[in-house]
Design an enzyme around this catalytic site. Structure first.
Site, PDB file in Angstrom:
ATOM      1  N   THR A 142       0.834  -1.207   0.000  1.00 45.40           N
ATOM      2  CA  THR A 142       0.000   0.000   0.000  1.00 45.40           C
ATOM      3  C   THR A 142       0.864   1.249   0.000  1.00 45.40           C
ATOM      4  O   THR A 142       0.633   2.192  -0.770  1.00 45.40           O
ATOM      5  CB  THR A 142      -0.916   0.008   1.230  1.00 45.40           C
ATOM      6  OG1 THR A 142      -1.661  -1.207   1.264  1.00 45.40           O
ATOM      7  CG2 THR A 142      -1.865   1.185   1.193  1.00 45.40           C
ATOM      8  N   TYR A 174      -2.393 -10.242   4.296  1.00 47.63           N
ATOM      9  CA  TYR A 174      -2.513  -8.833   4.694  1.00 47.63           C
ATOM     10  C   TYR A 174      -3.989  -8.506   4.876  1.00 47.63           C
ATOM     11  O   TYR A 174      -4.756  -8.488   3.908  1.00 47.63           O
ATOM     12  CB  TYR A 174      -1.870  -7.954   3.609  1.00 47.63           C
ATOM     13  CG  TYR A 174      -1.865  -6.468   3.868  1.00 47.63           C
ATOM     14  CD1 TYR A 174      -2.127  -5.914   5.123  1.00 47.63           C
ATOM     15  CD2 TYR A 174      -1.567  -5.590   2.825  1.00 47.63           C
ATOM     16  CE1 TYR A 174      -2.103  -4.548   5.331  1.00 47.63           C
ATOM     17  CE2 TYR A 174      -1.537  -4.215   3.019  1.00 47.63           C
ATOM     18  CZ  TYR A 174      -1.803  -3.693   4.270  1.00 47.63           C
ATOM     19  OH  TYR A 174      -1.786  -2.341   4.470  1.00 47.63           O
ATOM     20  N   ILE A 195       5.180  -4.493  10.000  1.00 46.70           N
ATOM     21  CA  ILE A 195       5.396  -4.097   8.609  1.00 46.70           C
ATOM     22  C   ILE A 195       5.026  -2.630   8.570  1.00 46.70           C
ATOM     23  O   ILE A 195       3.865  -2.255   8.687  1.00 46.70           O
ATOM     24  CB  ILE A 195       4.582  -4.966   7.650  1.00 46.70           C
ATOM     25  CG1 ILE A 195       5.090  -6.421   7.739  1.00 46.70           C
ATOM     26  CG2 ILE A 195       4.699  -4.440   6.214  1.00 46.70           C
ATOM     27  CD1 ILE A 195       4.325  -7.419   6.905  1.00 46.70           C
ATOM     28  N   LYS A 232      -0.031  -9.835   8.165  1.00 41.40           N
ATOM     29  CA  LYS A 232       0.060  -8.426   8.536  1.00 41.40           C
ATOM     30  C   LYS A 232      -1.344  -8.007   8.942  1.00 41.40           C
ATOM     31  O   LYS A 232      -2.251  -7.951   8.111  1.00 41.40           O
ATOM     32  CB  LYS A 232       0.561  -7.584   7.363  1.00 41.40           C
ATOM     33  CG  LYS A 232       0.595  -6.088   7.645  1.00 41.40           C
ATOM     34  CD  LYS A 232       1.038  -5.292   6.428  1.00 41.40           C
ATOM     35  CE  LYS A 232       1.018  -3.787   6.719  1.00 41.40           C
ATOM     36  NZ  LYS A 232       1.400  -2.975   5.542  1.00 41.40           N
ATOM     37  N   TYR A 269     -12.929  -4.583  -3.039  1.00 38.93           N
ATOM     38  CA  TYR A 269     -14.057  -4.246  -3.922  1.00 38.93           C
ATOM     39  C   TYR A 269     -14.994  -5.422  -4.165  1.00 38.93           C
ATOM     40  O   TYR A 269     -16.209  -5.246  -4.177  1.00 38.93           O
ATOM     41  CB  TYR A 269     -13.577  -3.666  -5.269  1.00 38.93           C
ATOM     42  CG  TYR A 269     -14.700  -3.006  -6.044  1.00 38.93           C
ATOM     43  CD1 TYR A 269     -15.143  -1.740  -5.692  1.00 38.93           C
ATOM     44  CD2 TYR A 269     -15.335  -3.661  -7.090  1.00 38.93           C
ATOM     45  CE1 TYR A 269     -16.195  -1.138  -6.379  1.00 38.93           C
ATOM     46  CE2 TYR A 269     -16.383  -3.075  -7.779  1.00 38.93           C
ATOM     47  CZ  TYR A 269     -16.813  -1.810  -7.423  1.00 38.93           C
ATOM     48  OH  TYR A 269     -17.843  -1.225  -8.079  1.00 38.93           O
ATOM     49  N   ARG A 311      -9.237  -0.476   4.042  1.00 45.08           N
ATOM     50  CA  ARG A 311      -9.049  -0.275   2.606  1.00 45.08           C
ATOM     51  C   ARG A 311      -9.804  -1.301   1.767  1.00 45.08           C
ATOM     52  O   ARG A 311     -10.164  -1.022   0.633  1.00 45.08           O
ATOM     53  CB  ARG A 311      -7.553  -0.335   2.245  1.00 45.08           C
ATOM     54  CG  ARG A 311      -6.773   0.902   2.654  1.00 45.08           C
ATOM     55  CD  ARG A 311      -5.342   0.815   2.171  1.00 45.08           C
ATOM     56  NE  ARG A 311      -4.557   1.987   2.547  1.00 45.08           N
ATOM     57  CZ  ARG A 311      -4.356   3.060   1.790  1.00 45.08           C
ATOM     58  NH1 ARG A 311      -4.909   3.118   0.589  1.00 45.08           N
ATOM     59  NH2 ARG A 311      -3.632   4.064   2.207  1.00 45.08           N
TER      60      ARG A 311
END
Length: 299
Positions: free
Chosen positions: A51, A140, A211, A169, A114, A145
């Site tokens: 990201t 992750y 991270i 993560k 999405y 997000r």
């Protein structure tokens, strides 16, 4: 509580920004210089094109160029971990196989965004990709997000069922969820904080490290926090955390990595601006960021 096992990728892993030139094209020379700077600052491994590396606007051919450049620059010094995650399982399988041939040491896979998959879809997505490669895989989870939260049950299924899924993560902010994953996952499975501010708390529960976003700007300072925590020096780690926390917060007052790139410019290591639809820091944002950086002793 100490971490379950010594983490194979270390404890302080910057999610490296992606340098661009004045035309917002990849600046591979600067990327290699930044990778060396981060390793010199104490980074244990590097996540490339996550990201913070603007993965949504760096497309597959450019990702390949970037991964190849970083492996060439620092692959003999630290593990290089490539973020290859996408929201199409079949495309990600193909891309992961291509990236595997570049000599990276592992891959990271983000929760599909999405699509809003159910938990069973997440399980099958990650298992399908992991079983298509021989590399170790870091999951992750970042619902802020991706909209969907990968629940503890799903992470634990993957941790127990798929041998090369070795870490997660976790950026859900759900400490009960994170604690359960730490406690119920296999001994070799590692949980990394995906939020600099949560690192101290997660490591006290047995997490491996972080991270990191701020690791781009102050790698030695973030390394100090994780090493003190891992050693059980909680008073020292808390003090180090408190001293850096204002900058951890400041870097996220607008969308990441706008202010991380601005901070690198302020410390004298410019890496270019961000790609649209992100926009560069305003003069007011830059001025306030510089003030905070001076307050915490980074500038």
């Amino acid at each position: 509580m100490a971490a379950k096992a010594e983490p194979r990728f270390g404890r302080m892993i910057p999610a490296m920004v992606t340098p661009f030139d004045e035309n917002r094209e990849l600046d591979l020379d600067r990327a290699q210089a930044l990778a060396n700077r981060l390793v010199d600052g104490g980074s244990d491994s590097l996540i490339i094109n996550g990201t913070t590396g603007e993965s949504p606007t760096v497309f597959y051919p450019q990702k390949i160029e970037l991964f190849r450049a970083i492996v060439s620059a620092v692959g003999d010094r630290v593990p290089v971990l490539a973020n290859v995650g996408d929201n199409c399982t079949a495309d990600t399988v193909d891309f992961a196989r291509e990236v595997e041939s570049l000599g990276v040491d592992g891959i990271m896979l983000v929760v599909p965004y999405y699509n809003k998959p159910p938990q069973e879809g997440l399980y099958r997505h990650f298992r399908t990709i992991a079983e298509a490669v021989d590399l170790p895989v870091i999951l992750y989870n970042i619902p802020g997000r991706c909209v969907v939260n990968m629940e503890a049950d799903t992470t634990l299924r993957l941790a127990h069922d798929v041998e090369n899924i070795v870490a997660v993560k976790e950026a859900s902010g759900n400490m009960e969820q994170i604690k359960r994953i730490i406690e119920e996952s296999p001994d070799a499975f590692q949980v990394y904080s995906g939020d600099d501010e949560a690192t101290f708390e997660i490591m006290k529960m047995g997490g491996a490290g972080v991270i990191s976003t701020i690791g781009n700007v102050a790698p030695a300072r973030m390394k100090e926090i994780v090493e003190l925590t891992a050693a059980g020096n909680y008073d020292g780690a808390q003090a180090a955390h408190n001293a850096l926390q204002p900058l951890m917060k400041e870097l996220f007052v607008t969308s990441n990595p706008i202010l991380v790139k601005e901070a690198l410019k302020l410390v004298g290591f410019p890496v270019g601006g961000v790609r649209l639809p992100l926009v560069d820091a305003t003069p007011e944002q830059s001025e306030h960021l510089a003030q905070v950086m001076r307050e915490v002793g980074v500038l």
